[in-house]
Design a protein around this motif. Sequence first.
Motif, PDB file in Angstrom:
ATOM      1  N   MET A   1       3.100  -8.876  -3.161  1.00 54.72           N
ATOM      2  CA  MET A   1       1.879  -8.328  -3.754  1.00 54.72           C
ATOM      3  C   MET A   1       0.816  -8.216  -2.677  1.00 54.72           C
ATOM      4  O   MET A   1       0.765  -9.038  -1.772  1.00 54.72           O
ATOM      5  CB  MET A   1       1.363  -9.244  -4.875  1.00 54.72           C
ATOM      6  N   PHE A   2      -0.027  -7.199  -2.782  1.00 53.00           N
ATOM      7  CA  PHE A   2      -1.129  -7.061  -1.854  1.00 53.00           C
ATOM      8  C   PHE A   2      -2.289  -6.358  -2.531  1.00 53.00           C
ATOM      9  O   PHE A   2      -2.134  -5.710  -3.549  1.00 53.00           O
ATOM     10  CB  PHE A   2      -0.709  -6.327  -0.572  1.00 53.00           C
ATOM     11  N   ASN A   3      -3.444  -6.511  -1.957  1.00 53.56           N
ATOM     12  CA  ASN A   3      -4.669  -5.906  -2.479  1.00 53.56           C
ATOM     13  C   ASN A   3      -4.579  -4.386  -2.391  1.00 53.56           C
ATOM     14  O   ASN A   3      -4.333  -3.842  -1.331  1.00 53.56           O
ATOM     15  CB  ASN A   3      -5.857  -6.438  -1.664  1.00 53.56           C
ATOM     16  N   ARG A   4      -4.801  -3.702  -3.491  1.00 47.41           N
ATOM     17  CA  ARG A   4      -4.653  -2.250  -3.530  1.00 47.41           C
ATOM     18  C   ARG A   4      -5.731  -1.506  -2.763  1.00 47.41           C
ATOM     19  O   ARG A   4      -5.600  -0.330  -2.517  1.00 47.41           O
ATOM     20  CB  ARG A   4      -4.626  -1.759  -4.969  1.00 47.41           C
ATOM     21  N   SER A   5      -6.787  -2.163  -2.345  1.00 46.24           N
ATOM     22  CA  SER A   5      -7.820  -1.474  -1.581  1.00 46.24           C
ATOM     23  C   SER A   5      -7.803  -1.891  -0.114  1.00 46.24           C
ATOM     24  O   SER A   5      -8.745  -1.668   0.613  1.00 46.24           O
ATOM     25  CB  SER A   5      -9.193  -1.747  -2.196  1.00 46.24           C
ATOM     26  N   GLN A   6      -6.717  -2.470   0.323  1.00 48.17           N
ATOM     27  CA  GLN A   6      -6.613  -2.960   1.692  1.00 48.17           C
ATOM     28  C   GLN A   6      -5.992  -1.902   2.601  1.00 48.17           C
ATOM     29  O   GLN A   6      -4.980  -1.303   2.262  1.00 48.17           O
ATOM     30  CB  GLN A   6      -5.732  -4.211   1.703  1.00 48.17           C
ATOM     31  N   PRO A   7      -6.578  -1.670   3.790  1.00 57.76           N
ATOM     32  CA  PRO A   7      -5.960  -0.721   4.722  1.00 57.76           C
ATOM     33  C   PRO A   7      -4.690  -1.308   5.339  1.00 57.76           C
ATOM     34  O   PRO A   7      -4.611  -2.507   5.590  1.00 57.76           O
ATOM     35  CB  PRO A   7      -7.033  -0.512   5.793  1.00 57.76           C
ATOM     36  N   ALA A   8      -3.717  -0.461   5.540  1.00 58.89           N
ATOM     37  CA  ALA A   8      -2.475  -0.865   6.188  1.00 58.89           C
ATOM     38  C   ALA A   8      -2.628  -0.711   7.702  1.00 58.89           C
ATOM     39  O   ALA A   8      -3.432   0.100   8.161  1.00 58.89           O
ATOM     40  CB  ALA A   8      -1.326   0.012   5.707  1.00 58.89           C
ATOM     41  N   ARG A   9      -1.867  -1.490   8.454  1.00 57.07           N
ATOM     42  CA  ARG A   9      -1.759  -1.293   9.905  1.00 57.07           C
ATOM     43  C   ARG A   9      -0.398  -0.673  10.148  1.00 57.07           C
ATOM     44  O   ARG A   9       0.623  -1.190   9.674  1.00 57.07           O
ATOM     45  CB  ARG A   9      -1.859  -2.623  10.647  1.00 57.07           C
ATOM     46  N   LEU A  10      -0.378   0.452  10.861  1.00 61.12           N
ATOM     47  CA  LEU A  10       0.861   1.177  11.096  1.00 61.12           C
ATOM     48  C   LEU A  10       1.124   1.362  12.579  1.00 61.12           C
ATOM     49  O   LEU A  10       0.199   1.387  13.383  1.00 61.12           O
ATOM     50  CB  LEU A  10       0.793   2.568  10.449  1.00 61.12           C
ATOM     51  N   HIS A  11       2.402   1.513  12.911  1.00 60.11           N
ATOM     52  CA  HIS A  11       2.793   1.955  14.249  1.00 60.11           C
ATOM     53  C   HIS A  11       3.347   3.361  14.056  1.00 60.11           C
ATOM     54  O   HIS A  11       4.345   3.548  13.360  1.00 60.11           O
ATOM     55  CB  HIS A  11       3.856   1.039  14.848  1.00 60.11           C
ATOM     56  N   TYR A  12       2.670   4.353  14.652  1.00 59.97           N
ATOM     57  CA  TYR A  12       3.051   5.749  14.488  1.00 59.97           C
ATOM     58  C   TYR A  12       4.126   6.125  15.486  1.00 59.97           C
ATOM     59  O   TYR A  12       4.015   5.850  16.668  1.00 59.97           O
ATOM     60  CB  TYR A  12       1.824   6.650  14.660  1.00 59.97           C
ATOM     61  N   MET A  13       5.174   6.773  14.980  1.00 58.11           N
ATOM     62  CA  MET A  13       6.288   7.226  15.805  1.00 58.11           C
ATOM     63  C   MET A  13       6.445   8.727  15.602  1.00 58.11           C
ATOM     64  O   MET A  13       5.803   9.315  14.737  1.00 58.11           O
ATOM     65  CB  MET A  13       7.554   6.469  15.414  1.00 58.11           C
ATOM     66  N   ALA A  14       7.312   9.353  16.382  1.00 56.74           N
ATOM     67  CA  ALA A  14       7.484  10.803  16.336  1.00 56.74           C
ATOM     68  C   ALA A  14       7.910  11.315  14.956  1.00 56.74           C
ATOM     69  O   ALA A  14       7.454  12.369  14.519  1.00 56.74           O
ATOM     70  CB  ALA A  14       8.484  11.248  17.389  1.00 56.74           C
ATOM     71  N   ASN A  15       8.758  10.587  14.278  1.00 60.72           N
ATOM     72  CA  ASN A  15       9.283  11.072  12.997  1.00 60.72           C
ATOM     73  C   ASN A  15       8.879  10.225  11.805  1.00 60.72           C
ATOM     74  O   ASN A  15       9.468  10.341  10.737  1.00 60.72           O
ATOM     75  CB  ASN A  15      10.809  11.143  13.058  1.00 60.72           C
ATOM     76  N   GLY A  16       7.891   9.378  11.965  1.00 56.49           N
ATOM     77  CA  GLY A  16       7.464   8.523  10.870  1.00 56.49           C
ATOM     78  C   GLY A  16       6.583   7.405  11.378  1.00 56.49           C
ATOM     79  O   GLY A  16       6.049   7.486  12.484  1.00 56.49           O
ATOM     80  N   PHE A  17       6.456   6.389  10.572  1.00 51.90           N
ATOM     81  CA  PHE A  17       5.644   5.246  10.963  1.00 51.90           C
ATOM     82  C   PHE A  17       6.257   3.966  10.425  1.00 51.90           C
ATOM     83  O   PHE A  17       7.023   3.988   9.468  1.00 51.90           O
ATOM     84  CB  PHE A  17       4.194   5.389  10.484  1.00 51.90           C
ATOM     85  N   ARG A  18       5.911   2.862  11.071  1.00 46.52           N
ATOM     86  CA  ARG A  18       6.376   1.546  10.652  1.00 46.52           C
ATOM     87  C   ARG A  18       5.163   0.759  10.173  1.00 46.52           C
ATOM     88  O   ARG A  18       4.123   0.732  10.832  1.00 46.52           O
ATOM     89  CB  ARG A  18       7.049   0.827  11.815  1.00 46.52           C
ATOM     90  N   VAL A  19       5.286   0.111   9.036  1.00 45.52           N
ATOM     91  CA  VAL A  19       4.195  -0.685   8.479  1.00 45.52           C
ATOM     92  C   VAL A  19       4.173  -2.043   9.173  1.00 45.52           C
ATOM     93  O   VAL A  19       5.148  -2.790   9.131  1.00 45.52           O
ATOM     94  CB  VAL A  19       4.356  -0.859   6.950  1.00 45.52           C
ATOM     95  N   LEU A  20       3.054  -2.347   9.823  1.00 44.36           N
ATOM     96  CA  LEU A  20       2.879  -3.628  10.500  1.00 44.36           C
ATOM     97  C   LEU A  20       2.180  -4.636   9.593  1.00 44.36           C
ATOM     98  O   LEU A  20       2.462  -5.825   9.652  1.00 44.36           O
ATOM     99  CB  LEU A  20       2.072  -3.445  11.784  1.00 44.36           C
ATOM    100  N   SER A  21       1.226  -4.146   8.791  1.00 45.72           N
ATOM    101  CA  SER A  21       0.524  -4.976   7.802  1.00 45.72           C
ATOM    102  C   SER A  21       0.426  -4.178   6.514  1.00 45.72           C
ATOM    103  O   SER A  21       0.008  -3.020   6.530  1.00 45.72           O
ATOM    104  CB  SER A  21      -0.891  -5.313   8.264  1.00 45.72           C
ATOM    105  N   GLN A  22       0.805  -4.806   5.414  1.00 45.78           N
ATOM    106  CA  GLN A  22       0.797  -4.139   4.121  1.00 45.78           C
ATOM    107  C   GLN A  22      -0.603  -3.684   3.717  1.00 45.78           C
ATOM    108  O   GLN A  22      -1.589  -4.350   4.005  1.00 45.78           O
ATOM    109  CB  GLN A  22       1.345  -5.076   3.041  1.00 45.78           C
ATOM    110  N   GLY A  23      -0.672  -2.560   3.052  1.00 48.23           N
ATOM    111  CA  GLY A  23      -1.890  -2.002   2.501  1.00 48.23           C
ATOM    112  C   GLY A  23      -1.537  -0.727   1.763  1.00 48.23           C
ATOM    113  O   GLY A  23      -0.371  -0.326   1.740  1.00 48.23           O
ATOM    114  N   ASP A  24      -2.520  -0.069   1.198  1.00 49.96           N
ATOM    115  CA  ASP A  24      -2.241   1.137   0.442  1.00 49.96           C
ATOM    116  C   ASP A  24      -2.781   2.402   1.092  1.00 49.96           C
ATOM    117  O   ASP A  24      -2.532   3.493   0.612  1.00 49.96           O
ATOM    118  CB  ASP A  24      -2.769   1.014  -0.985  1.00 49.96           C
ATOM    119  N   HIS A  25      -3.519   2.260   2.202  1.00 50.60           N
ATOM    120  CA  HIS A  25      -4.079   3.435   2.861  1.00 50.60           C
ATOM    121  C   HIS A  25      -4.345   3.155   4.338  1.00 50.60           C
ATOM    122  O   HIS A  25      -4.277   2.018   4.778  1.00 50.60           O
ATOM    123  CB  HIS A  25      -5.392   3.850   2.177  1.00 50.60           C
ATOM    124  N   VAL A  26      -4.621   4.245   5.074  1.00 55.00           N
ATOM    125  CA  VAL A  26      -5.148   4.155   6.434  1.00 55.00           C
ATOM    126  C   VAL A  26      -6.434   4.971   6.450  1.00 55.00           C
ATOM    127  O   VAL A  26      -6.696   5.740   5.530  1.00 55.00           O
ATOM    128  CB  VAL A  26      -4.155   4.672   7.500  1.00 55.00           C
TER     129      VAL A  26
END
Length: 66
Positions: free
Chosen positions: A3-28
């Motif tokens: 479970m995570f807070n629905r208003s929390q920003p996610a931390r992502l690692h951006y790659m050429a064909n997608g991204f990897r979620v580093l920290s859970q969240g619902d937006h960037v």
Amino acid sequence: MLMFNRSQPARLHYMANGFRVLSQGDHVVCAVSGEKIPLDALRYWSVVRQEAYATAEIATQALAKK
């Protein structure tokens, strides 16, 4: 179940064909406009700069700047 807070920003690692979620969240946050982008609507980002963009136009403008 994870479970995570629905208003929390996610931390992502951006790659050429997608991204990897580093920290859970619902937006960037758009690097240019500051607009919240839901993860399921995220389509534009820079692998080199590791930042997200809300629209194709914003991405084009940001990537044209050096």
